[in-house]
Design a protein around this motif. Structure first.
Motif, PDB file in Angstrom:
ATOM      1  N   GLU A 214       6.298  28.057   8.585  1.00 58.78           N
ATOM      2  CA  GLU A 214       5.284  28.823   7.860  1.00 58.78           C
ATOM      3  C   GLU A 214       4.681  27.970   6.750  1.00 58.78           C
ATOM      4  N   GLU A 215       3.432  28.260   6.395  1.00 58.40           N
ATOM      5  CA  GLU A 215       2.789  27.488   5.341  1.00 58.40           C
ATOM      6  C   GLU A 215       3.469  27.722   3.991  1.00 58.40           C
ATOM      7  N   ALA A 216       3.601  26.629   3.245  1.00 61.94           N
ATOM      8  CA  ALA A 216       4.150  26.692   1.888  1.00 61.94           C
ATOM      9  C   ALA A 216       3.254  25.856   0.980  1.00 61.94           C
ATOM     10  N   ARG A 217       3.363  26.107  -0.317  1.00 59.61           N
ATOM     11  CA  ARG A 217       2.531  25.385  -1.282  1.00 59.61           C
ATOM     12  C   ARG A 217       3.291  24.193  -1.859  1.00 59.61           C
ATOM     13  N   PHE A 218       2.626  23.032  -1.841  1.00 58.66           N
ATOM     14  CA  PHE A 218       3.173  21.812  -2.425  1.00 58.66           C
ATOM     15  C   PHE A 218       2.192  21.292  -3.471  1.00 58.66           C
ATOM     16  N   PRO A 219       2.695  20.644  -4.525  1.00 60.21           N
ATOM     17  CA  PRO A 219       1.795  20.137  -5.575  1.00 60.21           C
ATOM     18  C   PRO A 219       0.893  19.038  -5.037  1.00 60.21           C
ATOM     19  N   ALA A 220      -0.375  19.091  -5.391  1.00 60.61           N
ATOM     20  CA  ALA A 220      -1.325  18.070  -4.935  1.00 60.61           C
ATOM     21  C   ALA A 220      -1.208  16.780  -5.745  1.00 60.61           C
ATOM     22  N   GLY A 221      -0.747  16.890  -6.993  1.00 55.95           N
ATOM     23  CA  GLY A 221      -0.743  15.763  -7.916  1.00 55.95           C
ATOM     24  C   GLY A 221      -0.106  14.485  -7.405  1.00 55.95           C
ATOM     25  N   PRO A 222       1.143  14.515  -6.915  1.00 54.05           N
ATOM     26  CA  PRO A 222       1.778  13.267  -6.484  1.00 54.05           C
ATOM     27  C   PRO A 222       0.993  12.542  -5.391  1.00 54.05           C
ATOM     28  N   PHE A 223       0.416  13.304  -4.472  1.00 57.27           N
ATOM     29  CA  PHE A 223      -0.318  12.691  -3.367  1.00 57.27           C
ATOM     30  C   PHE A 223      -1.664  12.140  -3.835  1.00 57.27           C
ATOM     31  N   ARG A 224      -2.281  12.806  -4.794  1.00 53.40           N
ATOM     32  CA  ARG A 224      -3.560  12.324  -5.316  1.00 53.40           C
ATOM     33  C   ARG A 224      -3.357  11.075  -6.184  1.00 53.40           C
ATOM     34  N   VAL A 225      -2.277  11.037  -6.943  1.00 54.33           N
ATOM     35  CA  VAL A 225      -1.985   9.853  -7.750  1.00 54.33           C
ATOM     36  C   VAL A 225      -1.807   8.637  -6.843  1.00 54.33           C
ATOM     37  N   ALA A 226      -1.072   8.821  -5.749  1.00 55.65           N
ATOM     38  CA  ALA A 226      -0.810   7.706  -4.832  1.00 55.65           C
ATOM     39  C   ALA A 226      -2.074   7.238  -4.130  1.00 55.65           C
ATOM     40  N   THR A 227      -2.869   8.182  -3.603  1.00 53.91           N
ATOM     41  CA  THR A 227      -4.054   7.803  -2.831  1.00 53.91           C
ATOM     42  C   THR A 227      -5.185   7.292  -3.715  1.00 53.91           C
ATOM     43  N   MET A 228      -5.205   7.702  -4.977  1.00 55.25           N
ATOM     44  CA  MET A 228      -6.232   7.222  -5.889  1.00 55.25           C
ATOM     45  C   MET A 228      -6.178   5.702  -6.008  1.00 55.25           C
ATOM     46  N   ARG A 229      -4.950   5.163  -5.928  1.00 54.55           N
ATOM     47  CA  ARG A 229      -4.763   3.717  -6.060  1.00 54.55           C
ATOM     48  C   ARG A 229      -4.461   3.045  -4.724  1.00 54.55           C
ATOM     49  N   GLY A 230      -4.244   3.834  -3.682  1.00 54.04           N
ATOM     50  CA  GLY A 230      -3.910   3.262  -2.386  1.00 54.04           C
ATOM     51  C   GLY A 230      -2.568   2.553  -2.376  1.00 54.04           C
ATOM     52  N   VAL A 231      -1.591   3.099  -3.122  1.00 47.23           N
ATOM     53  CA  VAL A 231      -0.290   2.433  -3.240  1.00 47.23           C
ATOM     54  C   VAL A 231       0.632   2.824  -2.095  1.00 47.23           C
ATOM     55  N   ASN A 232       1.650   1.999  -1.882  1.00 49.14           N
ATOM     56  CA  ASN A 232       2.678   2.322  -0.901  1.00 49.14           C
ATOM     57  C   ASN A 232       3.568   3.429  -1.452  1.00 49.14           C
ATOM     58  N   VAL A 233       4.082   4.273  -0.552  1.00 48.76           N
ATOM     59  CA  VAL A 233       4.872   5.437  -0.961  1.00 48.76           C
ATOM     60  C   VAL A 233       6.145   5.515  -0.115  1.00 48.76           C
ATOM     61  N   LEU A 234       7.246   5.788  -0.779  1.00 48.61           N
ATOM     62  CA  LEU A 234       8.529   6.032  -0.110  1.00 48.61           C
ATOM     63  C   LEU A 234       8.985   7.451  -0.390  1.00 48.61           C
ATOM     64  N   ALA A 235       9.573   8.090   0.608  1.00 49.98           N
ATOM     65  CA  ALA A 235      10.300   9.346   0.394  1.00 49.98           C
ATOM     66  C   ALA A 235      11.771   8.972   0.253  1.00 49.98           C
ATOM     67  N   VAL A 236      12.407   9.443  -0.816  1.00 47.52           N
ATOM     68  CA  VAL A 236      13.816   9.121  -1.063  1.00 47.52           C
ATOM     69  C   VAL A 236      14.588  10.423  -1.241  1.00 47.52           C
ATOM     70  N   ASN A 237      15.572  10.630  -0.381  1.00 46.82           N
ATOM     71  CA  ASN A 237      16.426  11.819  -0.460  1.00 46.82           C
ATOM     72  C   ASN A 237      17.884  11.376  -0.471  1.00 46.82           C
ATOM     73  N   VAL A 238      18.669  11.963  -1.357  1.00 46.30           N
ATOM     74  CA  VAL A 238      20.065  11.565  -1.550  1.00 46.30           C
ATOM     75  C   VAL A 238      20.959  12.759  -1.214  1.00 46.30           C
ATOM     76  N   MET A 239      21.709  12.652  -0.118  1.00 50.29           N
ATOM     77  CA  MET A 239      22.470  13.790   0.388  1.00 50.29           C
ATOM     78  C   MET A 239      23.976  13.561   0.254  1.00 50.29           C
ATOM     79  N   LYS A 240      24.656  14.613  -0.142  1.00 49.67           N
ATOM     80  CA  LYS A 240      26.110  14.539  -0.329  1.00 49.67           C
ATOM     81  C   LYS A 240      26.798  14.581   1.041  1.00 49.67           C
ATOM     82  N   THR A 241      27.702  13.639   1.296  1.00 49.25           N
ATOM     83  CA  THR A 241      28.375  13.556   2.588  1.00 49.25           C
ATOM     84  C   THR A 241      29.879  13.816   2.503  1.00 49.25           C
ATOM     85  N   SER A 242      30.455  13.689   1.306  1.00 41.66           N
ATOM     86  CA  SER A 242      31.883  13.946   1.110  1.00 41.66           C
ATOM     87  C   SER A 242      32.128  14.154  -0.372  1.00 41.66           C
TER      88      SER A 242
END
Length: 297
Positions: A214-242
């Motif tokens: 289902e559609e959800a709302r996400f902030p536009a700011g982070p994506f606009r900041v990145a595309t304004m400069r054409g910078v490389n972007v990483l998604a970083v997620n840190v998950m607990k395994t033990s």
């Protein structure tokens, strides 16, 4: 009014300074698993009975993950236990304890860290992203992390102490939007900026994107900041395994830097949400957005 209340997010760590310092001192001498057990038996059942978060996360498992009633109840309990554990782990780090961390996609971070150009890391409220701040650190490239400006003083002080001898700088998000100037300054200097991209705070501008059916709302700011400069972007997620282990997922988010600006924002936001959905399906009990994520404000 009730709908607005459910969407509100306080953004601060529970407890006062005395409680935080007492917890840090205690964790210097006891095993984190003792506190895990205590919270699981005495704190979490109370939260599930009297806190709105229990009902919200139950609906998440029923409607978004597709679990049955009993499975949703168990996973709601498990979700709250894990959330309690990552909070304890945060204070355990302040107390000087260490966790074993595996990194998937570390080469992507290292490649960007070696370049003189800036890049952006996008995080989410899953797992325990703060661990990344103590692990993904480049020796020669300053790292700037956006943090909630009204976080408790004890937490900010402990972060400051841990970051004192590193290239990590905290940028506090403030109502006057002055943090935008700090972000701009950091990117101009070829530094790394880390920001969450799954909660709308600060600017009200948002994007509607399909997420878990289902559609959800996400902030536009982070994506606009990145595309304004054409910078490389990483998604970083840190998950607990033990009890003493985490796994960091570093994923490049691709978008066509030669197309028009709105299309770039669309491509980048879709790439981010796609990666977030992949992580949430791998670790559904580590989803820590305790409000109806899919409800309009």
């Amino acid at each position: 009014m009730a709908e607005k209340t459910e969407k509100e997010w306080v953004g601060t760590t529970y407890g006062n300074q005395w409680m935080h310092r007492w917890l840090i001192n205690m964790l210097k001498v006891i095993d984190v698993r003792i506190l895990y057990l205590f919270t699981s038996l005495f704190v979490i059942p109370f939260c599930l009975l009297f806190n709105r978060s229990g009902r919200i996360i139950y609906r998440f498992f029923r409607k978004r993950i597709g679990c049955g009633r009993w499975s949703s109840l168990w996973k709601s309990y498990r979700n709250h236990c894990l959330f309690g554990q990552v909070v304890i782990d945060r204070f355990a780090m302040y107390a000087g304890k260490h966790f074993h961390v595996d990194i998937e996609g570390y080469c992507h971070f290292l490649a960007l860290a070696k370049q003189k150009d800036c890049f952006i890391q996008l995080s989410s409220h899953v797992g325990n992203y703060e661990i990344a701040g103590y692990t993904l650190v480049a020796e020669d490239k300053p790292f700037n992390a956006l943090v909630f400006g009204e976080e408790k003083a004890t937490v900010m002080e402990q972060r400051g102490e841990m970051f004192a001898n590193t290239h990590i700088h905290m940028i506090a998000v403030k109502n006057d939007m002055s943090h935008l100037f700090e972000i701009d300054h950091a990117l101009n200097n070829g530094e790394t900026v880390s920001m969450p991209a799954d909660r709308i705070w600060g600017s009200p501008k948002s994007l509607r994107i399909p997420f878990l059916g289902e559609e959800a709302r996400f902030p536009a700011g982070p994506f606009r900041v990145a595309t304004m400069r054409g910078v490389n972007v990483l998604a970083v997620n840190v998950m607990k395994t033990s009890s003493k282990g985490y796994k960091i997922y570093v994923t490049p988010l691709k978008y066509d830097k030669d197309t028009n600006r709105e299309e770039q924002v669309h491509q980048l936001s879709m790439a981010y949400v796609s990666e977030l959905e992949r992580i949430v399906r791998l670790y559904p009990t580590q989803w820590y957005n305790y409000f109806d994520f899919w409800k309009d404000e």
